[in-house]
Write a protein that holds these residues in place. Structure first.
Motif, PDB file in Angstrom:
ATOM      1  N   SER A   8      15.548 -93.806   4.484  1.00 30.03           N
ATOM      2  CA  SER A   8      15.587 -92.337   4.483  1.00 30.03           C
ATOM      3  C   SER A   8      16.560 -91.838   5.544  1.00 30.03           C
ATOM      4  O   SER A   8      17.323 -90.891   5.308  1.00 30.03           O
ATOM      5  CB  SER A   8      14.207 -91.763   4.753  1.00 30.03           C
ATOM      6  OG  SER A   8      13.329 -92.123   3.723  1.00 30.03           O
ATOM      7  N   ASP A  18      16.081 -89.688  -2.617  1.00 30.32           N
ATOM      8  CA  ASP A  18      15.269 -90.404  -1.632  1.00 30.32           C
ATOM      9  C   ASP A  18      13.889 -90.683  -2.218  1.00 30.32           C
ATOM     10  O   ASP A  18      13.041 -89.802  -2.260  1.00 30.32           O
ATOM     11  CB  ASP A  18      15.152 -89.588  -0.340  1.00 30.32           C
ATOM     12  CG  ASP A  18      14.469 -90.397   0.764  1.00 30.32           C
ATOM     13  OD1 ASP A  18      14.129 -91.564   0.528  1.00 30.32           O
ATOM     14  OD2 ASP A  18      14.282 -89.839   1.859  1.00 30.32           O
ATOM     15  N   GLU A  19      13.690 -91.884  -2.695  1.00 32.04           N
ATOM     16  CA  GLU A  19      12.411 -92.287  -3.296  1.00 32.04           C
ATOM     17  C   GLU A  19      11.985 -91.278  -4.369  1.00 32.04           C
ATOM     18  O   GLU A  19      10.819 -90.904  -4.447  1.00 32.04           O
ATOM     19  CB  GLU A  19      11.308 -92.378  -2.221  1.00 32.04           C
ATOM     20  CG  GLU A  19      11.647 -93.295  -1.059  1.00 32.04           C
ATOM     21  CD  GLU A  19      11.198 -94.737  -1.283  1.00 32.04           C
ATOM     22  OE1 GLU A  19      10.783 -95.065  -2.412  1.00 32.04           O
ATOM     23  OE2 GLU A  19      11.281 -95.518  -0.335  1.00 32.04           O
TER      24      GLU A  19
HETATM   25 MG   LIG Z   1      11.735 -93.087   3.405  1.00 34.53          MG
END
Ligand SMILES: [Mg+2]
Ligand SMILES: Nc1ncnc2c1ncn2[C@@H]1O[C@H](COP(=O)(O)OP(=O)(O)OP(=O)(O)O)[C@@H](O)[C@H]1O
Lengths: 334, 260
Positions: A45, A165-166
């Motif tokens: 991240s 992000d994810e």
């Molecule tokens: Mg993360």
């Protein structure tokens, strides 16, 4: 082109500074779908947030088409961010606005006339497959629908880059696949460069063209997905690519293949039918698969028979199965 | 009836007449001073509350640390002074601003000064509850700090701000009632000056009951509005949405496979 050059990020901590990113070098070419994979806490991240400068790097450069992001003034940075959209694990939609108004939001702040913005937002709703949700509020949508709205919102500013992000980590496997398919579609149709952060092998396998393996803030391996996954060179790479519990030294088989299940038939029938249909017996060396609603997800490592003809038969059979990808693992013993 | 009143006290009939004659004006005075003080308190308290959050280190619009310290100290200081004392201290200011330090109008000034730091803290608490991720998303889209405040933070916090508003209004209303002790007007003054001082229990309880009813009404309106405005928990629109979905199942066919 996105180039990260010697990127470092240090967080001040109680027990001295914490190095979250350690001289990261990554090059993402235009039109790539680039995966960054790593364990929790690896710094994924932080890495992606450094690209649009939500996090300011402690050292190093973020070059987008050759221009250094870290050198921009706040105003120039805001301008630049409009061409780099981002979607999140938690969707981050505006809960008090309708879906249509959410999608209009980036255009609103960029000063696009209201009518034009609305027209574009309706087109985008169509693109993400939710034309009837214009007046719904995010609270009335499922997770997958929310992410579709977030994707539509991300596309509203006509970005050149999409950072994820994810983006699928809060979704079930079936929904994950449909979102990934949408992202691939967008990448192909609109030519948007995509960077995908994930801790799931299946995500990278499903849509990425290139991958970087991140471990403790360092890039361990980079390359095309095939290259890296068929022949992981580092310990971190092997830990990700091979199912749990496989001890390389135990393997005496000549040829090893890794099979990835992306939601097709469950794996037991595959191995069983391999024996029945082809008369070939294979050796399961390790498996990390989940069965969800009768669909298999995950990876399995199998040893092929020594006999070359039988091995070839098995390979051909596995390759003919839907929703299964297979790679031969060279140099398994590291 | 007459017997019942006589049983309550020698001057019961007179008290009831007084109550009936003066209640409408007392209610008007109470509402007028409360509304005015609340609006003024929000004029200062809302921006101040926003600044207390966004001005922090790592906030949307970081301010120099000394500025933040001063803001916090002022708010805490004003909040720690008991209201009665604050009123006495503020008298000269009322005289300066309004030319008088008695009457309903004059109580608006100390009410406002007592209320705006309270409002600032209420607003601050509302904004702190907000999901940080949404602000981050806005930043990633290239929003300026001002756009984040006006287009993201405030609209997203509306339900919580409304709940706070109801609390502030009710608190200011009850503070205003205290001002009767030193020359203010309204229901509080009626209860204190007439009811308590002259032992007119009917006036005292009549005024108190009216205050309770007013508080109930405004609190209920505030809470209901907040719930109705909140799109996160809007049951009615959810029900409507479900009905629509039922009626339009064939529309779903337009959704490509894989879309949920
Ligand atoms: Mg993360
Ligand atoms: N603002 C911060 N202050 C201090 N440490 C931080 C901060 N942000 C991240 N870290 C640390 O940096 C490391 C990397 O965090 P990061 O969020 O990038 O991990 P990640 O790879 O995304 O993990 P996950 O898969 O769990 O999301 C973690 O050890 C985390 O504790």
């Amino acid at each position: 082109m996105i180039e990260l050059r010697g990127l470092c990020k240090t967080f001040p901590g109680e027990r001295g500074p914490f190095i979250a990113l350690d001289h990261v070098d990554i090059t993402v070419n235009d039109g790539d779908i680039y995966g960054v994979i790593g364990m929790s806490g690896a710094g994924k991240s932080t890495l992606v947030r450094c690209i649009n400068l939500l996090e300011r790097p402690s050292e190093g450069k973020v070059l987008i088409d050759g221009a250094d992001m870290t050198a921009l003034s706040p105003k120039e940075l805001r301008e630049k961010r409009r061409s780099i959209s981002m979607i999140f694990q938690q969707f981050n939609l505006l809960m008090q606005r309708t879906c249509l108004k959410n999608i209009c939001f980036p255009m609103e702040i960029a000063g696009v006339p209201r009518e034009k913005a609305k027209k574009r937002a309706l087109e985008l709703l169509e693109l993400v497959g939710l034309p009837d949700k214009a007046d719904a509020y995010p609270a009335q949508l499922s997770g997958g629908q929310k992410q579709r709205i977030a994707i539509a919102r991300a596309l509203a500013s006509d970005p050149k880059v999409l950072l994820c992000d994810e983006a699928t980590s809060a979704l079930d496997p079936t929904t994950t696949r449909s979102i990934l398919r949408l992202i691939r579609d967008i990448n192909q149709r609109l030519g948007i460069t995509v960077i995908i952060i994930t801790h799931e092998m299946a995500v990278v396998e499903e849509i990425c063209s290139h991958v970087a393996i991140l471990d403790h803030g360092k890039v361990m391996e980079t390359g095309s997905v095939e290259e890296v996954f068929s022949n992981p060179k580092t310990e971190a790479g092997r830990r990700l690519v091979y199912p749990d519990g496989v001890i390389p030294e135990q393997l005496q088989t000549a040829r090893v293949v890794r099979i990835a299940f992306n939601g097709g038939t469950a794996y037991h029938p595959l191995i069983a039918s391999l024996a029945i249909d082809c008369g070939v017996k294979v050796n399961i060396l390790g498996a990390d698969t989940k069965n969800i609603n009768g669909q298999a997800f995950g990876t399995m490592l199998i040893g092929l028979p020594e006999n070359d003809a039988e091995a070839a038969k098995a390979v051909a059979y596995i390759k003919s199965q839907p929703n299964v990808t297979m790679e031969e693992v060279h140099d398994y013993h590291g | 009836m007459a017997e019942f009143l006589a049983a309550l006290g020698p001057d019961a009939a007179e008290e009831v007449t007084y109550l009936l004659d003066n209640v409408p004006f007392a209610i008007w005075e109470t509402l007028y001073s409360t509304v005015l003080a609340t609006l003024l308190a929000y004029l200062i308290g809302l921006p101040l509350g926003v600044l207390l959050v966004v001005g922090e280190e790592g906030g949307v619009l970081p301010l120099p640390r000394p500025v933040m310290t001063v803001l916090n100290v002022v708010v805490n200081l004003l909040r720690s002074v008991p209201f009665l004392i604050l009123m006495v201290v503020v008298f000269p200011l009322s005289r300066l601003l309004l030319g008088t330090s008695i009457g309903t109008k004059a109580t608006v000034v100390p009410l406002f000064i007592a209320a705006f730091p309270f409002v600032a803290r209420l607003v601050e608490a509302s904004i702190r509850e907000m999901d940080r991720g949404v602000i981050e998303a806005a930043e990633s889209m290239g929003c300026s700090p001002l756009q984040i405040i006006t287009k993201v933070i405030l609209p997203e916090c509306v339900p919580s701000l409304l709940t706070g508003f109801a609390t502030a209004f009710v608190t200011i209303l009850s503070y205003g009632a205290m001002s009767g002790a030193i020359g203010g007007g309204g229901l509080g003054a009626m209860a204190l000056n007439r009811g308590y001082t002259r032992h007119q229990n009917i006036v005292l309880w009549g005024a108190v009951i009216l205050l309770v009813i007013l508080v109930q009404i405004f609190q209920t309106i505030g809470t209901r509005t907040s719930v109705r405005m909140d799109r996160r928990i809007n049951k009615q629109s959810r029900r409507k949405g479900r009905q629509q979905a039922k009626g339009k199942i064939d529309r779903d066919k337009r959704v490509p496979p894989g879309a949920m």
